[in-house]
Design a protein around this motif. Structure first.
Motif, PDB file in Angstrom:
ATOM      1  N   SER A 176      80.221  32.544 -59.721  1.00  0.00           N
ATOM      2  CA  SER A 176      80.931  32.050 -60.906  1.00  0.00           C
ATOM      3  C   SER A 176      80.352  30.702 -61.348  1.00  0.00           C
ATOM      4  O   SER A 176      79.500  30.120 -60.676  1.00  0.00           O
ATOM      5  N   GLN A 177      80.895  30.216 -62.478  1.00  0.00           N
ATOM      6  CA  GLN A 177      80.497  28.884 -62.933  1.00  0.00           C
ATOM      7  C   GLN A 177      80.912  27.823 -61.915  1.00  0.00           C
ATOM      8  O   GLN A 177      80.240  26.815 -61.770  1.00  0.00           O
TER       9      GLN A 177
ATOM     10  N   ILE B  25      82.594  20.736 -70.075  1.00  0.00           N
ATOM     11  CA  ILE B  25      83.124  20.773 -71.441  1.00  0.00           C
ATOM     12  C   ILE B  25      83.484  22.203 -71.822  1.00  0.00           C
ATOM     13  O   ILE B  25      84.535  22.456 -72.406  1.00  0.00           O
ATOM     14  N   ASN B  26      82.625  23.158 -71.455  1.00  0.00           N
ATOM     15  CA  ASN B  26      82.900  24.560 -71.764  1.00  0.00           C
ATOM     16  C   ASN B  26      84.149  25.054 -71.036  1.00  0.00           C
ATOM     17  O   ASN B  26      84.918  25.840 -71.563  1.00  0.00           O
ATOM     18  N   GLU B  27      84.353  24.576 -69.816  1.00  0.00           N
ATOM     19  CA  GLU B  27      85.531  24.983 -69.044  1.00  0.00           C
ATOM     20  C   GLU B  27      86.805  24.405 -69.654  1.00  0.00           C
ATOM     21  O   GLU B  27      87.825  25.074 -69.737  1.00  0.00           O
TER      22      GLU B  27
ATOM     23  N   LEU C 235      78.635  24.769 -60.400  1.00  0.00           N
ATOM     24  CA  LEU C 235      79.043  23.366 -60.257  1.00  0.00           C
ATOM     25  C   LEU C 235      78.989  22.921 -58.804  1.00  0.00           C
ATOM     26  O   LEU C 235      78.535  21.820 -58.486  1.00  0.00           O
ATOM     27  N   ARG C 236      79.438  23.798 -57.914  1.00  0.00           N
ATOM     28  CA  ARG C 236      79.415  23.481 -56.484  1.00  0.00           C
ATOM     29  C   ARG C 236      77.982  23.295 -56.000  1.00  0.00           C
ATOM     30  O   ARG C 236      77.684  22.391 -55.234  1.00  0.00           O
TER      31      ARG C 236
ATOM     32  N   LEU D 164      79.705  35.329 -64.849  1.00  0.00           N
ATOM     33  CA  LEU D 164      79.221  35.563 -63.494  1.00  0.00           C
ATOM     34  C   LEU D 164      77.707  35.652 -63.512  1.00  0.00           C
ATOM     35  O   LEU D 164      77.115  36.161 -64.469  1.00  0.00           O
ATOM     36  N   TYR D 165      77.086  35.138 -62.444  1.00  0.00           N
ATOM     37  CA  TYR D 165      75.630  35.098 -62.348  1.00  0.00           C
ATOM     38  C   TYR D 165      75.168  35.846 -61.108  1.00  0.00           C
ATOM     39  O   TYR D 165      75.781  35.720 -60.045  1.00  0.00           O
TER      40      TYR D 165
END
Length: 148
Positions: A42-43, A141-143, A47-48, A3-4
Motif C-alpha cells: 500500500s501507500q 497531501i494525496n492521503e 511511506l514506511r 496498491l503496488y
C-alpha cells in the motif's frame, strides 16, 4: 487505495526488490497477499519504506529502526486517531526537511573545494534525498486531500 507490486514499489522508493524482500522478511514491511500469490504493498508501505531509508541515512541500525517502527505500529494500533497519525506524518516530514536543510548547509562550503566528479556525486545524493522528501510530501497531501 493504491496498491503496488514489489517492482513498482522498488522503483517509486528508489530501492531494489531485494531490499524490499529483506525488509519484508524482517517484518518492517507488511504486504497484502492475493489469490494470485503476488504481494501487494500500500501507500503506507511506500511511506514506511521512505521512513526506513531516512532512518538508515541517520545511521540507525536495522534493529533500532525495527524498534522505532514497532513503537509506531503499537501507538497506531492503540487507537491513535487519524489526526494524531497525520501529526506523526507531519512531524516526520518536518524532520526530513530539517535534515535536508542541514545537509545542504554543510555541503555548500565543501562544493567549492570539490572537483567536478565529487560535486556531481554530492549533488546527485542531495537531489535523490530531496526527491524522496518531495514524494513523501505528495503522498501525504494525496492521503489528506485526495481530490486536490
Amino acid at each position: 487505495m493504491t496498491l503496488y507490486k514489489i517492482g513498482e514499489l522498488a522503483e517509486l522508493a528508489g530501492v531494489s526488490r531485494r531490499t524490499i524482500d529483506y525488509y519484508t522478511n524482517l517484518g518492517l514491511l507488511k504486504p497484502a497477499r492475493w489469490e494470485s500469490k503476488y504481494r501487494y504493498y500500500s501507500q503506507d508501505s511506500l511511506l514506511r519504506l521512505k521512513l526506513i531509508e531516512s532512518m538508515k541515512n541517520q545511521r540507525l541500525t536495522l534493529d533500532e529502526i525495527k524498534e522505532r517502527i514497532e513503537a509506531l505500529d503499537y501507538a497506531l494500533s492503540r487507537g491513535t486517531k487519524q489526526s494524531q497519525r497525520r501529526s506523526l506524518d507531519i512531524d516526520y516530514l518536518k524532520g526530513q526537511f530539517k535534515q535536508l536543510e542541514t545537509q545542504l548547509a554543510q555541503l555548500q562550503p565543501m562544493v567549492s573545494n570539490m572537483d567536478a566528479n565529487q560535486a556531481a556525486v554530492a549533488t546527485k545524493q542531495v537531489l535523490m534525498q530531496s526527491m524522496t522528501v518531495i514524494q513523501s510530501l505528495l503522498l501525504y497531501i494525496n492521503e489528506v486531500s485526495p481530490f486536490i
